[in-house]
Design a protein around this motif. Structure first.
Motif, PDB file in Angstrom:
ATOM      1  N   ASP A 121      87.031   5.437 -84.818  1.00 32.02           N
ATOM      2  CA  ASP A 121      88.279   4.669 -84.734  1.00 32.02           C
ATOM      3  C   ASP A 121      89.319   5.314 -85.651  1.00 32.02           C
ATOM      4  O   ASP A 121      89.160   5.317 -86.873  1.00 32.02           O
ATOM      5  CB  ASP A 121      88.005   3.217 -85.144  1.00 32.02           C
ATOM      6  CG  ASP A 121      89.193   2.309 -84.861  1.00 32.02           C
ATOM      7  OD1 ASP A 121      90.332   2.815 -84.785  1.00 32.02           O
ATOM      8  OD2 ASP A 121      88.982   1.091 -84.735  1.00 32.02           O
ATOM      9  N   LEU A 122      90.389   5.833 -85.056  1.00 28.45           N
ATOM     10  CA  LEU A 122      91.411   6.540 -85.836  1.00 28.45           C
ATOM     11  C   LEU A 122      92.469   5.602 -86.404  1.00 28.45           C
ATOM     12  O   LEU A 122      93.391   6.047 -87.068  1.00 28.45           O
ATOM     13  CB  LEU A 122      92.077   7.610 -84.964  1.00 28.45           C
ATOM     14  CG  LEU A 122      91.149   8.677 -84.375  1.00 28.45           C
ATOM     15  CD1 LEU A 122      91.941   9.640 -83.497  1.00 28.45           C
ATOM     16  CD2 LEU A 122      90.425   9.450 -85.474  1.00 28.45           C
ATOM     17  N   GLY A 123      92.379   4.310 -86.082  1.00 26.56           N
ATOM     18  CA  GLY A 123      93.346   3.358 -86.626  1.00 26.56           C
ATOM     19  C   GLY A 123      94.609   3.286 -85.785  1.00 26.56           C
ATOM     20  O   GLY A 123      94.557   3.438 -84.565  1.00 26.56           O
ATOM     21  N   THR A 124      95.734   3.070 -86.475  1.00 26.33           N
ATOM     22  CA  THR A 124      97.007   2.894 -85.748  1.00 26.33           C
ATOM     23  C   THR A 124      97.929   4.079 -86.027  1.00 26.33           C
ATOM     24  O   THR A 124      97.634   4.916 -86.893  1.00 26.33           O
ATOM     25  CB  THR A 124      97.704   1.602 -86.219  1.00 26.33           C
ATOM     26  OG1 THR A 124      97.946   1.701 -87.627  1.00 26.33           O
ATOM     27  CG2 THR A 124      96.857   0.373 -85.938  1.00 26.33           C
ATOM     28  N   ASN A 125      99.045   4.130 -85.280  1.00 30.09           N
ATOM     29  CA  ASN A 125     100.073   5.148 -85.510  1.00 30.09           C
ATOM     30  C   ASN A 125      99.472   6.558 -85.464  1.00 30.09           C
ATOM     31  O   ASN A 125      99.697   7.361 -86.360  1.00 30.09           O
ATOM     32  CB  ASN A 125     100.733   4.870 -86.878  1.00 30.09           C
ATOM     33  CG  ASN A 125     101.979   5.702 -87.101  1.00 30.09           C
ATOM     34  OD1 ASN A 125     102.604   6.151 -86.144  1.00 30.09           O
ATOM     35  ND2 ASN A 125     102.327   5.927 -88.355  1.00 30.09           N
ATOM     36  N   VAL A 126      98.692   6.807 -84.428  1.00 32.88           N
ATOM     37  CA  VAL A 126      97.947   8.066 -84.337  1.00 32.88           C
ATOM     38  C   VAL A 126      98.743   9.090 -83.516  1.00 32.88           C
ATOM     39  O   VAL A 126      99.115   8.819 -82.364  1.00 32.88           O
ATOM     40  CB  VAL A 126      96.559   7.845 -83.686  1.00 32.88           C
ATOM     41  CG1 VAL A 126      95.782   9.146 -83.631  1.00 32.88           C
ATOM     42  CG2 VAL A 126      95.779   6.776 -84.448  1.00 32.88           C
ATOM     43  N   SER A 127      98.989  10.238 -84.099  1.00 33.76           N
ATOM     44  CA  SER A 127      99.770  11.274 -83.400  1.00 33.76           C
ATOM     45  C   SER A 127      98.903  11.945 -82.339  1.00 33.76           C
ATOM     46  O   SER A 127      97.667  11.958 -82.449  1.00 33.76           O
ATOM     47  CB  SER A 127     100.260  12.328 -84.398  1.00 33.76           C
ATOM     48  OG  SER A 127      99.153  13.054 -84.885  1.00 33.76           O
ATOM     49  N   PRO A 128      99.535  12.550 -81.327  1.00 39.32           N
ATOM     50  CA  PRO A 128      98.766  13.271 -80.301  1.00 39.32           C
ATOM     51  C   PRO A 128      97.860  14.334 -80.924  1.00 39.32           C
ATOM     52  O   PRO A 128      96.712  14.507 -80.509  1.00 39.32           O
ATOM     53  CB  PRO A 128      99.862  13.920 -79.438  1.00 39.32           C
ATOM     54  CG  PRO A 128     101.064  13.051 -79.617  1.00 39.32           C
ATOM     55  CD  PRO A 128     100.979  12.528 -81.016  1.00 39.32           C
ATOM     56  N   GLU A 129      98.364  15.001 -81.951  1.00 39.54           N
ATOM     57  CA  GLU A 129      97.590  16.079 -82.591  1.00 39.54           C
ATOM     58  C   GLU A 129      96.331  15.531 -83.269  1.00 39.54           C
ATOM     59  O   GLU A 129      95.286  16.184 -83.277  1.00 39.54           O
ATOM     60  CB  GLU A 129      98.455  16.817 -83.632  1.00 39.54           C
ATOM     61  CG  GLU A 129      99.651  17.565 -83.038  1.00 39.54           C
ATOM     62  CD  GLU A 129     100.770  16.643 -82.521  1.00 39.54           C
ATOM     63  OE1 GLU A 129     100.920  15.517 -83.043  1.00 39.54           O
ATOM     64  OE2 GLU A 129     101.477  17.049 -81.586  1.00 39.54           O
ATOM     65  N   ARG A 130      96.439  14.317 -83.859  1.00 37.68           N
ATOM     66  CA  ARG A 130      95.245  13.726 -84.511  1.00 37.68           C
ATOM     67  C   ARG A 130      94.183  13.347 -83.486  1.00 37.68           C
ATOM     68  O   ARG A 130      92.991  13.508 -83.717  1.00 37.68           O
ATOM     69  CB  ARG A 130      95.636  12.492 -85.341  1.00 37.68           C
ATOM     70  CG  ARG A 130      96.000  12.863 -86.773  1.00 37.68           C
ATOM     71  CD  ARG A 130      96.152  11.621 -87.623  1.00 37.68           C
ATOM     72  NE  ARG A 130      94.906  10.893 -87.816  1.00 37.68           N
ATOM     73  CZ  ARG A 130      94.819   9.565 -87.908  1.00 37.68           C
ATOM     74  NH1 ARG A 130      95.902   8.822 -87.818  1.00 37.68           N
ATOM     75  NH2 ARG A 130      93.655   8.990 -88.108  1.00 37.68           N
ATOM     76  N   TYR A 131      94.632  12.808 -82.355  1.00 37.14           N
ATOM     77  CA  TYR A 131      93.655  12.487 -81.294  1.00 37.14           C
ATOM     78  C   TYR A 131      92.935  13.764 -80.873  1.00 37.14           C
ATOM     79  O   TYR A 131      91.705  13.776 -80.736  1.00 37.14           O
ATOM     80  CB  TYR A 131      94.355  11.923 -80.051  1.00 37.14           C
ATOM     81  CG  TYR A 131      94.754  10.471 -80.096  1.00 37.14           C
ATOM     82  CD1 TYR A 131      93.811   9.458 -79.952  1.00 37.14           C
ATOM     83  CD2 TYR A 131      96.085  10.107 -80.208  1.00 37.14           C
ATOM     84  CE1 TYR A 131      94.190   8.117 -79.942  1.00 37.14           C
ATOM     85  CE2 TYR A 131      96.477   8.772 -80.206  1.00 37.14           C
ATOM     86  CZ  TYR A 131      95.523   7.789 -80.074  1.00 37.14           C
ATOM     87  OH  TYR A 131      95.895   6.466 -80.066  1.00 37.14           O
ATOM     88  N   LEU A 132      93.726  14.824 -80.653  1.00 32.01           N
ATOM     89  CA  LEU A 132      93.133  16.069 -80.156  1.00 32.01           C
ATOM     90  C   LEU A 132      92.158  16.638 -81.190  1.00 32.01           C
ATOM     91  O   LEU A 132      91.027  17.023 -80.851  1.00 32.01           O
ATOM     92  CB  LEU A 132      94.237  17.096 -79.836  1.00 32.01           C
ATOM     93  CG  LEU A 132      93.750  18.466 -79.373  1.00 32.01           C
ATOM     94  CD1 LEU A 132      92.889  18.356 -78.116  1.00 32.01           C
ATOM     95  CD2 LEU A 132      94.946  19.395 -79.106  1.00 32.01           C
ATOM     96  N   ALA A 133      92.585  16.666 -82.462  1.00 31.47           N
ATOM     97  CA  ALA A 133      91.718  17.214 -83.513  1.00 31.47           C
ATOM     98  C   ALA A 133      90.412  16.415 -83.596  1.00 31.47           C
ATOM     99  O   ALA A 133      89.324  16.993 -83.730  1.00 31.47           O
ATOM    100  CB  ALA A 133      92.453  17.183 -84.858  1.00 31.47           C
ATOM    101  N   ALA A 134      90.513  15.092 -83.475  1.00 31.80           N
ATOM    102  CA  ALA A 134      89.302  14.255 -83.560  1.00 31.80           C
ATOM    103  C   ALA A 134      88.405  14.486 -82.352  1.00 31.80           C
ATOM    104  O   ALA A 134      87.174  14.541 -82.481  1.00 31.80           O
ATOM    105  CB  ALA A 134      89.695  12.779 -83.661  1.00 31.80           C
ATOM    106  N   ALA A 135      89.014  14.622 -81.171  1.00 34.96           N
ATOM    107  CA  ALA A 135      88.211  14.863 -79.959  1.00 34.96           C
ATOM    108  C   ALA A 135      87.444  16.176 -80.099  1.00 34.96           C
ATOM    109  O   ALA A 135      86.267  16.264 -79.728  1.00 34.96           O
ATOM    110  CB  ALA A 135      89.121  14.884 -78.733  1.00 34.96           C
TER     111      ALA A 135
END
Ligand code: B1M
Length: 212
Positions: A121-135
């Motif tokens: 769970d990355l929380g809120t206000n997540v940038s596209p780059e953070r989603y990609l890095a986590a994936a």
């Protein structure tokens, strides 16, 4: 004996202590955690939303109601999450950039955990780059995006674009949140849309099993 409607009123009024007490009483009376969430707590937030729209309450009252709901969810989470299942799939979840609403996202997260997925769970206000890095970091099978504001729907679109452009093998992207529709999900190229947390479980399971 406590009624579900009493819980709805307590959450809508932001009465934290009453919300916790009534949740405990409903559990003790044998109501399922799902029923308590769907028919007790969620309708309370709908009342708050309507009152806010009519300018009868303002952000602080909304925040107080949200806190009461979160306290009840803390009690219910261990019951919603099945213990001891070895996760077969890893899924990422977060609320998109610019959006701080997390109650619906947390519910989906809990239900996914309860269905045996490993959830990051990355929380809120997540940038596209953070989603990609986590994936990439977690070798995720699926990413879930939540948005509650019409103004953050473009951030959802951009996140789907960034994730799809990375062409990660077999990565599915699903979306949800109050302003999101199947039509919008199709327009932005998401693999699926779910209107509620229960449907989000069915959707993720169907997509992951068919890709396996
Ligand atoms: Co906000 N807010 N809020 N708010 N807030 C709404 C969303 C709003 C509809 C209220 C209204 O006007 N009636 C309105 C948006 C209007 C619009 O965009 N058209 C609004 C506004 C305007 C704002 C601010 C701009 C107010 C201001 O500052 N002037 C501001 C924005 C802050 C920001 O994000 N940048 C703001 C702030 C807040 C609080 C911080 C006070 C608080 C949030 C607290 C928190 O989340 N920690 C809050 C709240 C509580 C609400 C309402 C009242 C309730 C939201 C909620 O938790 N619902 C909301 C009105 C409403 O929704 N009726 C409102 C309960 C939750 C279980 O439902 O999140 O829809 P929901 O999740 C559902 C489904 O949508 C779905 O499953 C969930 C469970 O079944 N789902 C998914 C959600 N994500 C999913 C992901 C999936 C699949 C399904 O797959 C990945």
């Amino acid at each position: 004996m406590a009624e579900l409607t009493e819980l709805t009123s307590a959450v809508a009024a932001g009465k934290r202590v009453d919300t916790i007490r009534i949740t405990q009483e409903l559990l003790a009376a044998g109501h399922s955690p799902q029923l308590i969430v769907e028919q007790g707590l969620v309708p309370g937030m709908a009342i708050v939303g309507d009152q806010f729209k009519r300018n009868e309450i303002f952000v602080p009252e909304m925040l107080i109601a949200a806190r009461a709901m979160k306290e009840a969810l803390k009690l219910l989470e261990p019951l919603l999450v099945a213990a001891g299942i070895k996760p077969k799939y890893t899924v990422i979840i977060g609320t998109v950039q610019g959006d701080l609403h997390d109650i619906g996202k947390n519910l989906v997260s809990m239900m996914w955990r309860g269905s045996g997925f490993a959830v990051v769970d990355l929380g809120t206000n997540v940038s596209p780059e953070r989603y990609l890095a986590a994936a990439q970091e977690h070798k995720a099978h699926l990413v879930g995006l939540s948005a509650l504001l019409t103004t953050t729907m473009p951030a959802m679109k951009e996140t789907v674009r960034v994730l799809k452009a990375a062409s990660l093998p077999n990565l599915k992207v699903v979306v949800g949140g109050a302003p999101i529709t199947q039509q919008f999900a199709d327009e932005i190229g998401a693999d699926g849309y779910a209107a509620d947390a229960g449907t989000a479980v069915e959707l993720a399971t169907r997509l992951l099993e068919s890709a396996a």
